[in-house]
Motif scaffolding. Sequence first.
Motif, PDB file in Angstrom:
ATOM      1  N   UNK A 130       6.473  -4.623 -23.635  1.00  0.00           N
ATOM      2  CA  UNK A 130       6.118  -3.700 -22.552  1.00  0.00           C
ATOM      3  C   UNK A 130       6.163  -4.381 -21.194  1.00  0.00           C
ATOM      4  N   UNK A 131       6.271  -5.703 -21.194  1.00  0.00           N
ATOM      5  CA  UNK A 131       6.355  -6.423 -19.929  1.00  0.00           C
ATOM      6  C   UNK A 131       7.709  -6.112 -19.310  1.00  0.00           C
ATOM      7  N   UNK A 132       7.749  -5.017 -18.562  1.00  0.00           N
ATOM      8  CA  UNK A 132       9.011  -4.584 -17.976  1.00  0.00           C
ATOM      9  C   UNK A 132       9.457  -5.616 -16.951  1.00  0.00           C
ATOM     10  N   UNK A 133      10.743  -5.868 -16.885  1.00  0.00           N
ATOM     11  CA  UNK A 133      11.258  -6.832 -15.921  1.00  0.00           C
ATOM     12  C   UNK A 133      11.034  -6.334 -14.500  1.00  0.00           C
ATOM     13  N   UNK A 134      11.097  -5.024 -14.339  1.00  0.00           N
ATOM     14  CA  UNK A 134      10.915  -4.469 -13.004  1.00  0.00           C
ATOM     15  C   UNK A 134       9.854  -3.368 -13.042  1.00  0.00           C
ATOM     16  N   UNK A 135       8.591  -3.772 -13.183  1.00  0.00           N
ATOM     17  CA  UNK A 135       7.558  -2.726 -13.204  1.00  0.00           C
ATOM     18  C   UNK A 135       7.562  -1.975 -11.885  1.00  0.00           C
ATOM     19  N   UNK A 136       7.191  -0.708 -11.983  1.00  0.00           N
ATOM     20  CA  UNK A 136       7.056   0.130 -10.791  1.00  0.00           C
ATOM     21  C   UNK A 136       5.981  -0.500  -9.906  1.00  0.00           C
ATOM     22  N   UNK A 137       6.319  -0.760  -8.630  1.00  0.00           N
ATOM     23  CA  UNK A 137       5.293  -1.275  -7.716  1.00  0.00           C
ATOM     24  C   UNK A 137       4.877  -0.131  -6.798  1.00  0.00           C
ATOM     25  N   UNK A 138       3.618   0.267  -6.905  1.00  0.00           N
ATOM     26  CA  UNK A 138       3.118   1.390  -6.126  1.00  0.00           C
ATOM     27  C   UNK A 138       2.307   0.834  -4.963  1.00  0.00           C
ATOM     28  N   UNK A 139       2.713   1.207  -3.749  1.00  0.00           N
ATOM     29  CA  UNK A 139       1.956   0.727  -2.594  1.00  0.00           C
ATOM     30  C   UNK A 139       0.918   1.774  -2.209  1.00  0.00           C
ATOM     31  N   UNK A 140      -0.306   1.336  -2.080  1.00  0.00           N
ATOM     32  CA  UNK A 140      -1.414   2.242  -1.755  1.00  0.00           C
ATOM     33  C   UNK A 140      -1.968   1.847  -0.382  1.00  0.00           C
ATOM     34  N   UNK A 141      -1.775   2.683   0.638  1.00  0.00           N
ATOM     35  CA  UNK A 141      -2.361   2.378   1.944  1.00  0.00           C
ATOM     36  C   UNK A 141      -3.883   2.537   1.896  1.00  0.00           C
ATOM     37  N   UNK A 142      -4.599   1.588   2.455  1.00  0.00           N
ATOM     38  CA  UNK A 142      -6.065   1.634   2.453  1.00  0.00           C
ATOM     39  C   UNK A 142      -6.579   1.345   3.859  1.00  0.00           C
ATOM     40  N   UNK A 143      -7.476   2.199   4.327  1.00  0.00           N
ATOM     41  CA  UNK A 143      -8.145   1.949   5.605  1.00  0.00           C
ATOM     42  C   UNK A 143      -9.484   1.277   5.287  1.00  0.00           C
ATOM     43  N   UNK A 144      -9.656   0.055   5.792  1.00  0.00           N
ATOM     44  CA  UNK A 144     -10.858  -0.731   5.497  1.00  0.00           C
ATOM     45  C   UNK A 144     -11.902  -0.599   6.608  1.00  0.00           C
ATOM     46  N   UNK A 145     -11.768   0.439   7.459  1.00  0.00           N
ATOM     47  CA  UNK A 145     -12.731   0.640   8.553  1.00  0.00           C
ATOM     48  C   UNK A 145     -14.163   0.795   8.019  1.00  0.00           C
ATOM     49  N   UNK A 146     -15.104   0.369   8.844  1.00  0.00           N
ATOM     50  CA  UNK A 146     -16.515   0.333   8.424  1.00  0.00           C
ATOM     51  C   UNK A 146     -16.992   1.673   7.845  1.00  0.00           C
ATOM     52  N   UNK A 147     -16.513   2.768   8.430  1.00  0.00           N
ATOM     53  CA  UNK A 147     -16.968   4.084   7.982  1.00  0.00           C
ATOM     54  C   UNK A 147     -16.656   4.329   6.501  1.00  0.00           C
ATOM     55  N   UNK A 148     -15.520   3.752   6.047  1.00  0.00           N
ATOM     56  CA  UNK A 148     -15.088   3.952   4.658  1.00  0.00           C
ATOM     57  C   UNK A 148     -15.551   2.802   3.760  1.00  0.00           C
TER      58      UNK A 148
END
Lengths: 309, 239
Positions: free
Chosen positions: B93-111
């Motif tokens: 199952x160790x795919x040579x090219x696993x799907x890389x999903x980029x997740x944008x995250x806002x690290x601002x104090x409010x969140x």
Amino acid sequence: MTITVAKPGFFTTVQDLGRFGYAHLGISPAGAADALSLRIANLLVGNEENAPVLEMTLLGATLAFEELSVIAVCGATCESKLDGIEIRQNVEVEVSSGSVLQCGSTTDGARCYLAVQGGFDVPLVMGSASTDIRGRFGGHQGRRLQAGDVLRVRKANQTRTRRLRAGALDALQHAGQVRVSCGAQNDWFTADAFAKFLTTTYTVSEQSDRAGLRLKGEAISTRHANQLLTDGIPLGAIQVPQDGEPIILFVDQQTTGGYPKIANVIAADMHRIGQLRPRDEVRFTEVSIADAIEALRTQERWLKDIFIS
Amino acid sequence: VETRFVCDAGEFFMKIIPASDSSLLAVFGDAISTETEEHVLMLFHALQAGHDDRIRNLHPGYVSLLVDFEPLAVTHQEVGTIVESALHTGQSAARNDPEVVEIPVCYDAEFAPDLADVAAHTGLSTDEVIRMHSSATYRVCFLGFTAGFAYLGGMPEALHTPRLATPRRAVTAGSVGIAGGQTGIYPTETPGGWRLIGRTPLRMFDPQVDPPTRVQAGDHVRFSAIHRITFEKLIQRRS
């Protein structure tokens, strides 16, 4: 055909036999807590076993019928009235247009089921009409019913209703003894701890819902203090968290968890879990997996046999 | 009973435990490791590819796969055989090219109500916590707990922080949290005890989309730190 919700009751949702094939995405099966009553209700009005019905918890709903319909109320007894006149449960009932059905409090179990000929018409999400409360999808707009909701009913393909044999449901017990098989981490518990689990009379806590029933009673300790690596949870698994009081994981369960599972409710007794109310008492009896499967086979034969052919 | 398997990467063992009258648990080890994760995913993908309709549900975990089946259609022994043959035929199952999903995250104090606590616990500055959290590549070990919740492996050890002593009654959907060595995103509003350090504007779970979850077991995930303005723009674009 539509039905308008005048009063939603305590907790009423649209359910079928559940949503399978999505546990790897964290999606629990949902579905009727007492699937046996759902199936009987549907068969009485001539529906497919899996047609969407209303599951009403502790206090039933008040519903206004726009058109002539055929219904059946099954499961826990809930003193249903049609235009003020008490109707029988576990039998098909004709409802004339403009009539109001009022389902009361359940007296001998937690949930009653209303099937309407044709079945409730809600969009299938991932192959099922069942309401996923935590995920907020399925059923009627992904939530419990509210006053003013208008539910659509499908047109029935066939109108062949059925009748139950006299005393057919006497064999159904709504509470009491529940049969279990050993859980995946049964070896995390000493023989003494497991014996204590099987001899304790537990009380269902108020903090119980379709996701899990918390039990009050003798605390059970594990053999060692190890933490379990999060793993899959089967339907009806009984897990023991650190405080030692068991939790039965039920139809709206989390799909994975990190507490050891001492036992598992057998498939043939799952409907009893769906009828347990807060403060009800419950005791567990151990059976082998072979006996559990035989009990399920017997139950399926029984279900075919209770209707007058 | 343990069964030995040999694959490209070497040998491994699997133990089958009955979990209920309708399920069995295939266990590959007793500690988290990338090899064990691969074996779990190999079996998961092989069984999924088999499309056996007697198998109702598959629940991957860190070191095991729970196989739930229709008990009157197939026996435990038959499912055991299906599992073993799936492993024999399953490709790594160790795919040579696993799907890389980029997740944008806002690290601002409010969140990020717990960002300061994570910094204090780890001895890092809040900027360092953000930089480390958003520069690692994570593996999606499995999804569980609730719809679309991904258990991510591979968080830098310097960020490990215990969960809250008292869970919050409601955590906003999209919240990014840390619990021990794990990090993850709450896909829907639920109660939760993870330390919250940011929020993604992406919808992680949408029941109307196929597949309904943004990430799948076996994917890789990277977090990218975004400005508050970008966060708002992405929120607007989504609705």
